[in-house]
Design a protein around this motif. Structure first.
Motif, PDB file in Angstrom:
ATOM      1  N   ARG A 201      97.246 -49.913 -27.307  1.00 52.65           N
ATOM      2  CA  ARG A 201      96.145 -48.966 -27.069  1.00 52.65           C
ATOM      3  C   ARG A 201      96.293 -47.728 -27.942  1.00 52.65           C
ATOM      4  O   ARG A 201      95.302 -47.200 -28.474  1.00 52.65           O
ATOM      5  CB  ARG A 201      96.098 -48.574 -25.586  1.00 52.65           C
ATOM      6  CG  ARG A 201      95.584 -49.691 -24.663  1.00 52.65           C
ATOM      7  CD  ARG A 201      95.234 -49.125 -23.295  1.00 52.65           C
ATOM      8  NE  ARG A 201      96.405 -48.570 -22.631  1.00 52.65           N
ATOM      9  CZ  ARG A 201      97.189 -49.269 -21.813  1.00 52.65           C
ATOM     10  NH1 ARG A 201      96.931 -50.556 -21.575  1.00 52.65           N
ATOM     11  NH2 ARG A 201      98.218 -48.700 -21.217  1.00 52.65           N
ATOM     12  N   ASP A 202      97.523 -47.264 -28.114  1.00 52.10           N
ATOM     13  CA  ASP A 202      97.757 -46.083 -28.945  1.00 52.10           C
ATOM     14  C   ASP A 202      97.413 -46.373 -30.411  1.00 52.10           C
ATOM     15  O   ASP A 202      96.800 -45.538 -31.082  1.00 52.10           O
ATOM     16  CB  ASP A 202      99.221 -45.647 -28.822  1.00 52.10           C
ATOM     17  CG  ASP A 202      99.487 -44.328 -29.508  1.00 52.10           C
ATOM     18  OD1 ASP A 202      99.195 -43.277 -28.907  1.00 52.10           O
ATOM     19  OD2 ASP A 202      99.972 -44.342 -30.662  1.00 52.10           O
TER      20      ASP A 202
ATOM     21  N   ARG B 221     100.256 -40.872 -37.776  1.00 54.89           N
ATOM     22  CA  ARG B 221     100.881 -41.053 -36.469  1.00 54.89           C
ATOM     23  C   ARG B 221     102.341 -41.385 -36.677  1.00 54.89           C
ATOM     24  O   ARG B 221     102.699 -42.193 -37.537  1.00 54.89           O
ATOM     25  CB  ARG B 221     100.194 -42.199 -35.727  1.00 54.89           C
ATOM     26  CG  ARG B 221     100.528 -42.300 -34.241  1.00 54.89           C
ATOM     27  CD  ARG B 221      99.869 -41.204 -33.453  1.00 54.89           C
ATOM     28  NE  ARG B 221      99.930 -41.449 -32.005  1.00 54.89           N
ATOM     29  CZ  ARG B 221      99.749 -40.494 -31.108  1.00 54.89           C
ATOM     30  NH1 ARG B 221      99.508 -39.248 -31.505  1.00 54.89           N
ATOM     31  NH2 ARG B 221      99.797 -40.770 -29.820  1.00 54.89           N
TER      32      ARG B 221
ATOM     33  N   SER C 190      90.872 -45.874 -34.895  1.00 55.60           N
ATOM     34  CA  SER C 190      89.466 -45.484 -34.784  1.00 55.60           C
ATOM     35  C   SER C 190      89.283 -43.971 -34.650  1.00 55.60           C
ATOM     36  O   SER C 190      88.198 -43.511 -34.306  1.00 55.60           O
ATOM     37  CB  SER C 190      88.826 -46.173 -33.576  1.00 55.60           C
ATOM     38  OG  SER C 190      89.504 -45.808 -32.375  1.00 55.60           O
ATOM     39  N   GLY C 191      90.334 -43.213 -34.945  1.00 50.84           N
ATOM     40  CA  GLY C 191      90.292 -41.778 -34.673  1.00 50.84           C
ATOM     41  C   GLY C 191      90.042 -40.883 -35.860  1.00 50.84           C
ATOM     42  O   GLY C 191      90.392 -39.702 -35.814  1.00 50.84           O
TER      43      GLY C 191
ATOM     44  N   ASP D  20      95.308 -48.668 -31.571  1.00 47.39           N
ATOM     45  CA  ASP D  20      93.864 -48.843 -31.705  1.00 47.39           C
ATOM     46  C   ASP D  20      93.139 -47.495 -31.674  1.00 47.39           C
ATOM     47  O   ASP D  20      92.173 -47.279 -32.422  1.00 47.39           O
ATOM     48  CB  ASP D  20      93.335 -49.755 -30.594  1.00 47.39           C
ATOM     49  CG  ASP D  20      93.817 -51.192 -30.743  1.00 47.39           C
ATOM     50  OD1 ASP D  20      94.244 -51.557 -31.859  1.00 47.39           O
ATOM     51  OD2 ASP D  20      93.778 -51.936 -29.743  1.00 47.39           O
ATOM     52  N   ALA D  21      93.605 -46.597 -30.811  1.00 38.70           N
ATOM     53  CA  ALA D  21      93.000 -45.265 -30.752  1.00 38.70           C
ATOM     54  C   ALA D  21      93.227 -44.512 -32.053  1.00 38.70           C
ATOM     55  O   ALA D  21      92.333 -43.817 -32.558  1.00 38.70           O
ATOM     56  CB  ALA D  21      93.576 -44.478 -29.572  1.00 38.70           C
ATOM     57  N   PHE D  22      94.406 -44.660 -32.618  1.00 46.54           N
ATOM     58  CA  PHE D  22      94.693 -44.021 -33.901  1.00 46.54           C
ATOM     59  C   PHE D  22      93.811 -44.594 -35.006  1.00 46.54           C
ATOM     60  O   PHE D  22      93.264 -43.859 -35.835  1.00 46.54           O
ATOM     61  CB  PHE D  22      96.172 -44.218 -34.261  1.00 46.54           C
ATOM     62  CG  PHE D  22      96.496 -43.903 -35.686  1.00 46.54           C
ATOM     63  CD1 PHE D  22      96.563 -42.593 -36.133  1.00 46.54           C
ATOM     64  CD2 PHE D  22      96.714 -44.927 -36.606  1.00 46.54           C
ATOM     65  CE1 PHE D  22      96.845 -42.303 -37.454  1.00 46.54           C
ATOM     66  CE2 PHE D  22      97.002 -44.649 -37.924  1.00 46.54           C
ATOM     67  CZ  PHE D  22      97.065 -43.334 -38.349  1.00 46.54           C
TER      68      PHE D  22
END
Length: 412
Positions: free
Chosen positions: A175-176, A196, A182-183, A178-180
């Protein structure tokens, strides 16, 4: 300061335009001489004019475009890299560089490039040009091209699907990531570099390298494996890191024994520190952190930095703070859940009568996933492999009890 520096230097297009204007003026001047002055006088003036200026002007002029400028990628060199492949039909040396790095698809189209020492003919507004690619390996005093630090061809097959890891930790990490990924807009809106940092720590053999492989495959990133031991000083580190590309992972393994200062230098006086650096220059923690936080962060996008260590306690707290290492992941000894995943992968079985006694032993004996994997690979027969694993764990337990007894006797 940097922006003002570049605004004072004329562009390459401006230089060529000035050269074109001077050429046009020369043509007009020669036309006037031809129409007004007699031939003998005209030839006399032209010969004197030519003799006078020939010692100051050379009809051929060379522009040297180096790949690096003050340890920063030369954007003119990058522009030439993009432009010149469009002129491959003009290579006068009759050679072409053909390459392919896609090992998964042998039918993939090859890539065409420019070989070293190749010459390409070109023109700019009527001015003839010739491009030549040189390498720093040549014995040439003018280095127009420097070999690049390439990412490794990554073919590791470990994915999050096959990775033996606690499910909750694995899902949190996915999840981390994927968030990165698309961030981009978020990082831009808050004014932070799109990068990151992950710190993987724990005993040797707990799967840190396999996790790096799973991250790379999940993100479809290339990996730059930085062997810090081979970097002599901070300046060389700066030069290497500026050559990395977007959508990549910078990996530094075993940071605690990498050769870089794991903690800040002792608080000596400035004079002693300066003398020490001149005598034995090396990569320092401060040099690494300053570059990752500063210039490198402003020049890159969508980067992941991964540090691994066997001894987190040896690292300086400055390295561990958020913004540098955002996520800390403990890669620990084998648990019952991890063992079942390994058994399913290597023995193709999800249930066995020896699972229950083995799970109890994992709560008493510390064994790394690498040790368990080695035992499971001893035989494809689940009965044989699992019995061998039980014997291995029992030996480890007896050894530990013997060591603990010796320690108690010594303390008594």
């Amino acid at each position: 300061m940097v922006s003002s520096f570049f605004t004072k230097i004329p562009s390459l297009s401006a230089i060529f335009s000035i050269y074109t204007s001077l050429s046009a003026f020369t043509i007009v001047f020669r036309t006037i001489l031809h129409e007004i002055l007699p031939a003998k006088i005209r030839h006399f003036i032209v010969s004197k004019f030519t003799d006078y200026f020939s010692s100051y002007f050379n009809p051929n002029f060379t522009f040297i475009i180096e790949e690096q400028s003050d340890y920063v990628t030369n954007q003119t060199f990058r522009a030439a890299q993009v432009y010149l492949p469009t002129l491959l039909t003009r290579i006068s040396t009759g050679s072409l560089l053909v390459s392919s790095s896609n090992l998964k698809d042998p039918m993939a189209k090859p890539k065409f490039g420019i070989p070293v020492k190749a010459k390409i003919t070109d023109d700019f507004e009527g001015i003839p040009l010739e491009w030549t690619l040189l390498s720093d390996r040549d014995n040439n005093p003018h280095q127009k091209y420097q070999k690049r630090w390439e990412s490794a061809i990554f073919q590791h097959h470990t994915t999050f699907e096959t990775l033996a890891m606690e499910p909750e930790l694995k899902n949190t990490l996915i999840r981390d990531l994927d968030a990165f990924s698309s961030g981009k807009d978020f990082y831009k809106s808050v004014g932070r570099a799109w990068k990151r940092g992950y710190l993987l720590y724990g005993p040797p053999g707990t799967g840190k390298s396999s996790l790096v492989a799973a991250i790379a495959n999940h993100m479809n990133f290339n990996i730059y494996d930085l062997q810090i031991q081979s970097v002599k000083h901070d300046e060389m580190l700066r030069q290497i890191l500026t050559m990395t590309e977007n959508r990549s992972i910078l990996l530094m393994e075993d940071l605690d024994c990498s050769g870089a200062d794991a903690r800040d230098e002792d608080k000596e006086d400035d004079e002693n520190q300066d003398m020490k650096k001149k005598k034995d220059p090396k990569v320092t923690l401060s040099g690494l952190l300053n570059f990752v936080d500063g210039l490198w962060s402003s020049c890159v996008e969508e980067r992941i930095i991964i540090f691994t260590t066997n001894h987190k306690e040896k690292l300086d707290p400055a390295l561990l703070r958020p913004g540098r290492m955002d996520v800390h992941i403990l890669m620990d000894y084998c648990t019952p859940v991890v063992f079942k995943k390994l058994a399913a992968l290597y023995l193709e079985t999800e249930d066995h009568n020896l699972f229950e006694p083995l799970e109890k032993m994992f709560l008493e004996v510390k064994a790394t996933p690498a040790e368990i994997t080695e035992q499971l690979m001893a035989s494809k027969n689940p009965d044989v492999a699992l019995k061998g694993l039980i014997e291995f764990l029992e030996r480890k337990k007896m050894t530990k009890e013997s060591v603990d007894f010796d320690i108690k006797e010594a303390e008594a």
